[in-house]
Enzyme design. Structure first.
Site, mmCIF file in Angstrom:
data_model
loop_
_atom_site.group_PDB
_atom_site.id
_atom_site.type_symbol
_atom_site.label_atom_id
_atom_site.label_comp_id
_atom_site.label_asym_id
_atom_site.label_seq_id
_atom_site.Cartn_x
_atom_site.Cartn_y
_atom_site.Cartn_z
ATOM 1 N N GLY A 124 66.228 32.907 45.214
ATOM 2 C CA GLY A 124 65.897 31.595 45.754
ATOM 3 C C GLY A 124 65.277 31.673 47.142
ATOM 4 N N HIS A 125 64.718 30.553 47.568
ATOM 5 C CA HIS A 125 63.995 30.499 48.840
ATOM 6 C C HIS A 125 64.907 30.759 50.032
ATOM 7 C CE1 HIS A 125 64.509 25.789 48.978
ATOM 8 N NE2 HIS A 125 65.575 26.377 48.539
#
Lengths: 341, 341, 341
Positions: free
Chosen positions: A239-240
């Site tokens: 994920g970011h």
């Protein structure tokens, strides 16, 4: 197709001590139990010690202490498995590619591609892209605007780099991987979900390998960072805003939510998960299909889940799991009543 | 590259009250703790209240009640996080694409592409496809026969739409996603598995976003349906014949089996799962890596699994889990014996 | 678009006994509850027996014993569901493709493509590839050097076969799948992870179907093997050196680590997992999201995990799970104290 080497050449390549016939020709690798004559094998796990005497391998990599147990030609090393890994590069069959740009590739005039790089058919390279020396971009890859590849990278076919993604040197990315798609961020306005545009990118260090179908999202404001030497298997999701520390290993199908901070030399087992905004210390190992639901501050081995059971037994255990808090209370009550007597 | 805005322009764009210098130039966004001068930040979680006084941000979006705690320029709003999301669109760096069809694209003469649409390099558009106004189809996408995109959609590179897939307006799909592959249906004839051809398709509403590598299968007879405003993260699998209700959020790596009926405004946590033929009511949230194994008829938060433990402790707990039914029986026996005394 | 058939033609195609009007036109399939006039339905699960009398279907496939419960036209069969599957092929809408090579495809002069095969736009076929009779390779696929496809295979768009991958006959692979990427193997030299080059390949039998986004890694020394008739759903990961036995079914998002040996006629439920180097006997079924953590030597149904609960209740159960070993000891202590009295 594969060029044979003499055992002497291999010993010299590996820097190992040779015992036996250096002119022996080696044309491939095999396991101790499965090798044919002409193949090189290795012993790194004592479980296979019994196979040493009967192995058909023409040569075996092993530790000094086992050297007298075999009559084959030997390469003696403290790290037989590492030597085997190094030797595997000699017999690698992944096709080489000549430098140059395939005529079917679409390369923007504002991109800069090293003359020693190789750009395969149907590739798309957008403006502002830099491709370093010796890098190979195989068929059907898309390299988005402003992305930069260092030297000796290899994108296998059908890899996507979104815009402004940075790769170090000697990065390998397998087919279907997507680097730099938007992180998953929305703000709920009471009625609908408003997209948070992802303004950062992804920054990948040297000697990173990324598996087929893996996705690494771009950061919201700063970059998502994969440090040097990290190895990521297939179908992993990162994920970011996450950061993965040097030489960490992430096994297949692992799901890492946003803003994860993962230390160096960790191992995340296959299909494990990690919820968002957690930290993991250096040297943590997580077993397969475990969920990291809280930060881990100490190196060590961590797990979650239950063991596999016959479904008929398991159904009963699951019912009891749901009664577990009440069972604990009843147990405490009995203890008190016995104490009181 | 990125155009700066004055704070006055941003206040006007967001419709928020401005406190301070409207001519202040804003060139990007930052977190309260990480912002530099020239950046706009926000306070939406009181946890970060302490950072308000020391933030280097040139302007901050916050609620009225905190307005007197900062000396920065302020944008006052009831929904600072939503305003931040809206402001992010001003600084979005995803490359724009000019209308037109790239010469390397293969567009069937029986397809209808709006003049304001943009078709990137190496794209394939089959017969009968409709591409609406302002839609962007990036490099390497494949749009199968008879599929229809509404207006202002964006397919990032390397997306596949199988035949007869329908997208509404403002749909975003990220790289590597596959919409409309065959649902997984076979009938066992006693010897082999006979394929059930999947005769339906996939119908996707407006303002849906679909993450990288996500797969949504076509229905067996009727369509698989994704309603308006649904947001789906990376590497999610949605089985055939499912329906996902409006504005539901599905986090990364979630696996949804066939014929799932999911309500509106649900949140399925990362790597969660749902077995086939179940219903989930509106407003249900499922925590990360939980398995929905029965239908859920009431809004609320649901979970499964066990918490993370040191593996050494966990192994003991797992052994006991397998003895849990017998422990429960023994507990009951003790209770009875104590009752009898 | 879809050609109608008479019921007589369908009865003859299926080899079923027809009761009623053989001239009745059938233009599609439907469920008992959802079918319209002109559609063919089926009854294979007694749960739906009630719908038999009221179904709008023009004809119904069912077993002899239920034939007197319906006034519709009937096709009588011992295997209604299998007949339904077979009938679905008559109404399949997946676009056909004419033989020949699309001008935008890049086919190496050293590849051999059958004249009856169909090669779509933007495809890349490298040297030494063999494509058998009637095989279809859709848009954007990459077929690596020396790979071989048998007859009547179908690669949907954007499939990657790495080099030297072997497919049997009648193999279907869906979009985004990657066959033959490097297995995940590294040796740690005390400082960094040394890549073990993967010298084997992938060998896939006849009538195998592989879902969208699925990845199957090439073997380290020998091939990864998928036997005849195996059906694999979307986003499954199969690690290097594994072998999957004939007619086994692997549901979506399942993660199989390396060197797994899976028997024939097994069913691995959705999002299940299997750690490396394990064996599973023939006829084993694993329920959704279960982890196979030890070899399974007997056919049967296996599970792991806990059931879904309200998160508030679940949190208490999880705390107790972590106390389970101590609870077991306390229970034993009470039993002993009661025995002693």
């Amino acid at each position: 197709m594969i060029k044979p080497y003499t055992l002497g050449e291999i010993a010299s390549f590996l820097g190992t001590r040779l015992v036996g016939d250096g002119r022996c020709e080696i044309s491939g690798l095999g396991t101790l139990g499965g090798a044919s004559p002409g193949q090189l094998s290795f012993l790194s796990n004592k479980v296979y010690l019994d196979q040493l005497a009967t192995s058909q391998a023409s040569a075996i990599i092993l530790e000094e202490q086992f050297a007298d147990r075999s009559t084959a030609n030997l390469l003696v090393s403290d790290q037989p498995y590492v030597c085997f890994a190094r030797a595997s590069s000699l017999f690698a069959v992944a096709p080489a590619l000549a430098p140059g740009i395939h005529p079917s590739a679409v390369v923007d005039s504002g991109a800069s591609v090293s003359e020693s790089a190789s750009i395969g058919p149907q590739v798309v390279i957008e403006s502002g892209v830099l491709v370093g020396e010796g890098s190979i971009i195989e068929a059907g890859c898309i390299v988005g605007r402003g992305s930069r590849l260092g030297s000796n990278c290899r994108l296998h076919s059908r890899v996507t780099l979104y815009h402004d993604v940075k790769l170090g040197d000697h990065v390998i990315i397998h087919s279907g991987a997507v680097i730099g798609a938007d992180g998953f961020g929305f703000a709920f306005d009471g009625e609908r979900l408003v997209k948070i545009h992802q303004l950062g990118s992804v920054d990948i260090g040297n000697e990173v390998e990324i598996g087929a179908g893996t996705t690494i999202d771009r950061g919201t404001i700063d970059d998502t960072v994969i440090e040097h030497g990290v190895k990521i298997d297939n179908q992993v999701q990162i994920g970011h805003n996450s950061r993965v520390g040097e030489h960490t290993v992430i096994c297949g199908c692992t799901a890492i939510a946003g803003s994860a901070m993962i230390g160096k030399h960790c191992v995340l087992g296959g299909a494990s998960g990690m919820v968002g905004h957690l930290h993991i210390a250096d040297g943590v190992e997580v077993t397969a299909m475990s969920l990291v639901s809280q930060s881990i501050t100490e190196a060590g081995l961590y797990s979650s889940g239950t063991g596999q059971m016959k479904t008929s037994d398991w159904k009963r255990a699951v019912v009891r799991f749901q009664q577990l808090d009440s069972m604990a209370h009843r147990l405490r009550k009995i203890e008190k009543s016995l104490e009181d007597n």
